[in-house]
Design a protein around this motif. Sequence first.
Motif, PDB file in Angstrom:
ATOM      1  N   ILE A   3       0.831  -1.200   0.000  1.00  0.00           N
ATOM      2  CA  ILE A   3       0.000   0.000   0.000  1.00  0.00           C
ATOM      3  C   ILE A   3       0.870   1.257   0.000  1.00  0.00           C
ATOM      4  CG2 ILE A   3      -1.759   1.297   1.261  1.00  0.00           C
ATOM      5  CD1 ILE A   3      -2.627  -1.399   2.523  1.00  0.00           C
ATOM      6  N   LEU A   4       0.519   2.202  -0.878  1.00  0.00           N
ATOM      7  CA  LEU A   4       1.155   3.515  -0.908  1.00  0.00           C
ATOM      8  C   LEU A   4       0.246   4.484  -0.160  1.00  0.00           C
ATOM      9  CD1 LEU A   4       3.401   5.380  -1.947  1.00  0.00           C
ATOM     10  CD2 LEU A   4       2.011   5.733  -4.020  1.00  0.00           C
ATOM     11  N   ILE A   5       0.787   5.119   0.882  1.00  0.00           N
ATOM     12  CA  ILE A   5       0.042   6.098   1.682  1.00  0.00           C
ATOM     13  C   ILE A   5       0.597   7.481   1.358  1.00  0.00           C
ATOM     14  CG2 ILE A   5      -0.532   6.891   4.011  1.00  0.00           C
ATOM     15  CD1 ILE A   5      -0.054   3.960   4.936  1.00  0.00           C
ATOM     16  N   VAL A   6      -0.310   8.420   1.068  1.00  0.00           N
ATOM     17  CA  VAL A   6       0.091   9.783   0.698  1.00  0.00           C
ATOM     18  C   VAL A   6      -0.533  10.756   1.685  1.00  0.00           C
ATOM     19  CG1 VAL A   6       0.222  11.452  -1.187  1.00  0.00           C
ATOM     20  CG2 VAL A   6      -0.048   9.005  -1.712  1.00  0.00           C
ATOM     21  N   ASP A   7       0.306  11.433   2.469  1.00  0.00           N
ATOM     22  CA  ASP A   7      -0.207  12.391   3.442  1.00  0.00           C
ATOM     23  C   ASP A   7       0.895  13.389   3.782  1.00  0.00           C
ATOM     24  OD1 ASP A   7      -1.407  13.741   5.661  1.00  0.00           O
ATOM     25  OD2 ASP A   7      -2.646  11.968   6.001  1.00  0.00           O
ATOM     26  N   ASP A   8       0.574  14.672   3.698  1.00  0.00           N
ATOM     27  CA  ASP A   8       1.556  15.708   4.002  1.00  0.00           C
ATOM     28  C   ASP A   8       1.757  15.903   5.501  1.00  0.00           C
ATOM     29  OD1 ASP A   8      -1.144  16.828   3.904  1.00  0.00           O
ATOM     30  OD2 ASP A   8      -0.182  18.759   4.317  1.00  0.00           O
ATOM     31  N   ASP A   9       0.864  15.364   6.315  1.00  0.00           N
ATOM     32  CA  ASP A   9       0.973  15.457   7.772  1.00  0.00           C
ATOM     33  C   ASP A   9       1.693  14.206   8.273  1.00  0.00           C
ATOM     34  OD1 ASP A   9       0.587  15.206  10.532  1.00  0.00           O
ATOM     35  OD2 ASP A   9      -1.423  16.072  10.461  1.00  0.00           O
ATOM     36  N   PRO A  10       2.939  14.355   8.735  1.00  0.00           N
ATOM     37  CA  PRO A  10       3.717  13.176   9.142  1.00  0.00           C
ATOM     38  C   PRO A  10       3.028  12.337  10.219  1.00  0.00           C
ATOM     39  CG  PRO A  10       5.107  15.132   9.119  1.00  0.00           C
ATOM     40  CD  PRO A  10       3.698  15.592   8.889  1.00  0.00           C
ATOM     41  N   PHE A  11       2.360  12.995  11.176  1.00  0.00           N
ATOM     42  CA  PHE A  11       1.680  12.256  12.242  1.00  0.00           C
ATOM     43  C   PHE A  11       0.522  11.437  11.676  1.00  0.00           C
ATOM     44  CE2 PHE A  11      -1.740  11.924  15.381  1.00  0.00           C
ATOM     45  CZ  PHE A  11      -1.094  11.159  16.341  1.00  0.00           C
ATOM     46  N   ALA A  12      -0.319  12.059  10.851  1.00  0.00           N
ATOM     47  CA  ALA A  12      -1.477  11.360  10.279  1.00  0.00           C
ATOM     48  C   ALA A  12      -1.033  10.227   9.360  1.00  0.00           C
ATOM     49  CB  ALA A  12      -2.369  12.344   9.527  1.00  0.00           C
ATOM     50  N   GLY A  13      -0.009  10.478   8.567  1.00  0.00           N
ATOM     51  CA  GLY A  13       0.502   9.431   7.684  1.00  0.00           C
ATOM     52  C   GLY A  13       1.063   8.258   8.460  1.00  0.00           C
ATOM     53  N   ALA A  14       1.811   8.563   9.522  1.00  0.00           N
ATOM     54  CA  ALA A  14       2.380   7.504  10.363  1.00  0.00           C
ATOM     55  C   ALA A  14       1.281   6.720  11.072  1.00  0.00           C
ATOM     56  CB  ALA A  14       3.357   8.105  11.366  1.00  0.00           C
ATOM     57  N   MET A  15       0.189   7.402  11.438  1.00  0.00           N
ATOM     58  CA  MET A  15      -0.913   6.713  12.087  1.00  0.00           C
ATOM     59  C   MET A  15      -1.564   5.720  11.120  1.00  0.00           C
ATOM     60  SD  MET A  15      -4.270   8.240  14.014  1.00  0.00           S
ATOM     61  CE  MET A  15      -5.375   8.384  12.628  1.00  0.00           C
ATOM     62  N   ALA A  16      -1.836   6.148   9.895  1.00  0.00           N
ATOM     63  CA  ALA A  16      -2.420   5.243   8.893  1.00  0.00           C
ATOM     64  C   ALA A  16      -1.486   4.076   8.623  1.00  0.00           C
ATOM     65  CB  ALA A  16      -2.726   6.003   7.605  1.00  0.00           C
ATOM     66  N   GLU A  17      -0.203   4.377   8.526  1.00  0.00           N
ATOM     67  CA  GLU A  17       0.791   3.322   8.285  1.00  0.00           C
ATOM     68  C   GLU A  17       0.809   2.320   9.440  1.00  0.00           C
ATOM     69  OE1 GLU A  17       5.367   3.035   6.721  1.00  0.00           O
ATOM     70  OE2 GLU A  17       4.839   4.754   7.982  1.00  0.00           O
ATOM     71  N   ALA A  18       0.768   2.790  10.682  1.00  0.00           N
ATOM     72  CA  ALA A  18       0.784   1.901  11.846  1.00  0.00           C
ATOM     73  C   ALA A  18      -0.470   1.020  11.889  1.00  0.00           C
ATOM     74  CB  ALA A  18       0.904   2.723  13.130  1.00  0.00           C
ATOM     75  N   ILE A  19      -1.619   1.615  11.566  1.00  0.00           N
ATOM     76  CA  ILE A  19      -2.872   0.851  11.549  1.00  0.00           C
ATOM     77  C   ILE A  19      -2.771  -0.295  10.541  1.00  0.00           C
ATOM     78  CG2 ILE A  19      -5.307   0.955  10.867  1.00  0.00           C
ATOM     79  CD1 ILE A  19      -5.302   3.873  12.014  1.00  0.00           C
ATOM     80  N   LEU A  20      -2.270   0.009   9.370  1.00  0.00           N
ATOM     81  CA  LEU A  20      -2.205  -1.007   8.305  1.00  0.00           C
ATOM     82  C   LEU A  20      -1.066  -1.995   8.520  1.00  0.00           C
ATOM     83  CD1 LEU A  20      -3.145   1.325   5.364  1.00  0.00           C
ATOM     84  CD2 LEU A  20      -4.567  -0.463   6.397  1.00  0.00           C
ATOM     85  N   ASP A  21       0.053  -1.535   9.071  1.00  0.00           N
ATOM     86  CA  ASP A  21       1.150  -2.452   9.412  1.00  0.00           C
ATOM     87  C   ASP A  21       0.666  -3.500  10.414  1.00  0.00           C
ATOM     88  OD1 ASP A  21       3.090  -1.326   7.772  1.00  0.00           O
ATOM     89  OD2 ASP A  21       4.042  -0.161   9.378  1.00  0.00           O
TER      90      ASP A  21
END
Length: 116
Positions: A3-21
Amino acid sequence: MRILIVDDDPFAGAMAEAILDAEGHDCKLVESGVEALDALGEEHERFELVISDMHMPLSSGLDLFREMRDRGIPIPFVLLTGDDPEPLREQVPGLAACLTKDASLEVTLPAAVAGL
């Protein structure tokens, strides 16, 4: 799933990444639509899903979605927004999902991905 996650907010992007990881997915996080298109164009990078924030500088998540389709990239696309997602679902055919970017994302994001 890759999955490619695109988000300019590092916190929000990291949160989505952690959920999916935590769900066992292999994620790559980038900060803009330009970086996303670069990643999608790299031969060694194969993604099965793109998840993008709606509001980003220079180009929105919708701009990215449209550019992908214009380039013939048919990868399923999930849009995350802080706005009401219903109008976007109705106005933008072809989105795999449009989800509210809030505390419920921990439940709604894995469910949307599992439904693909």
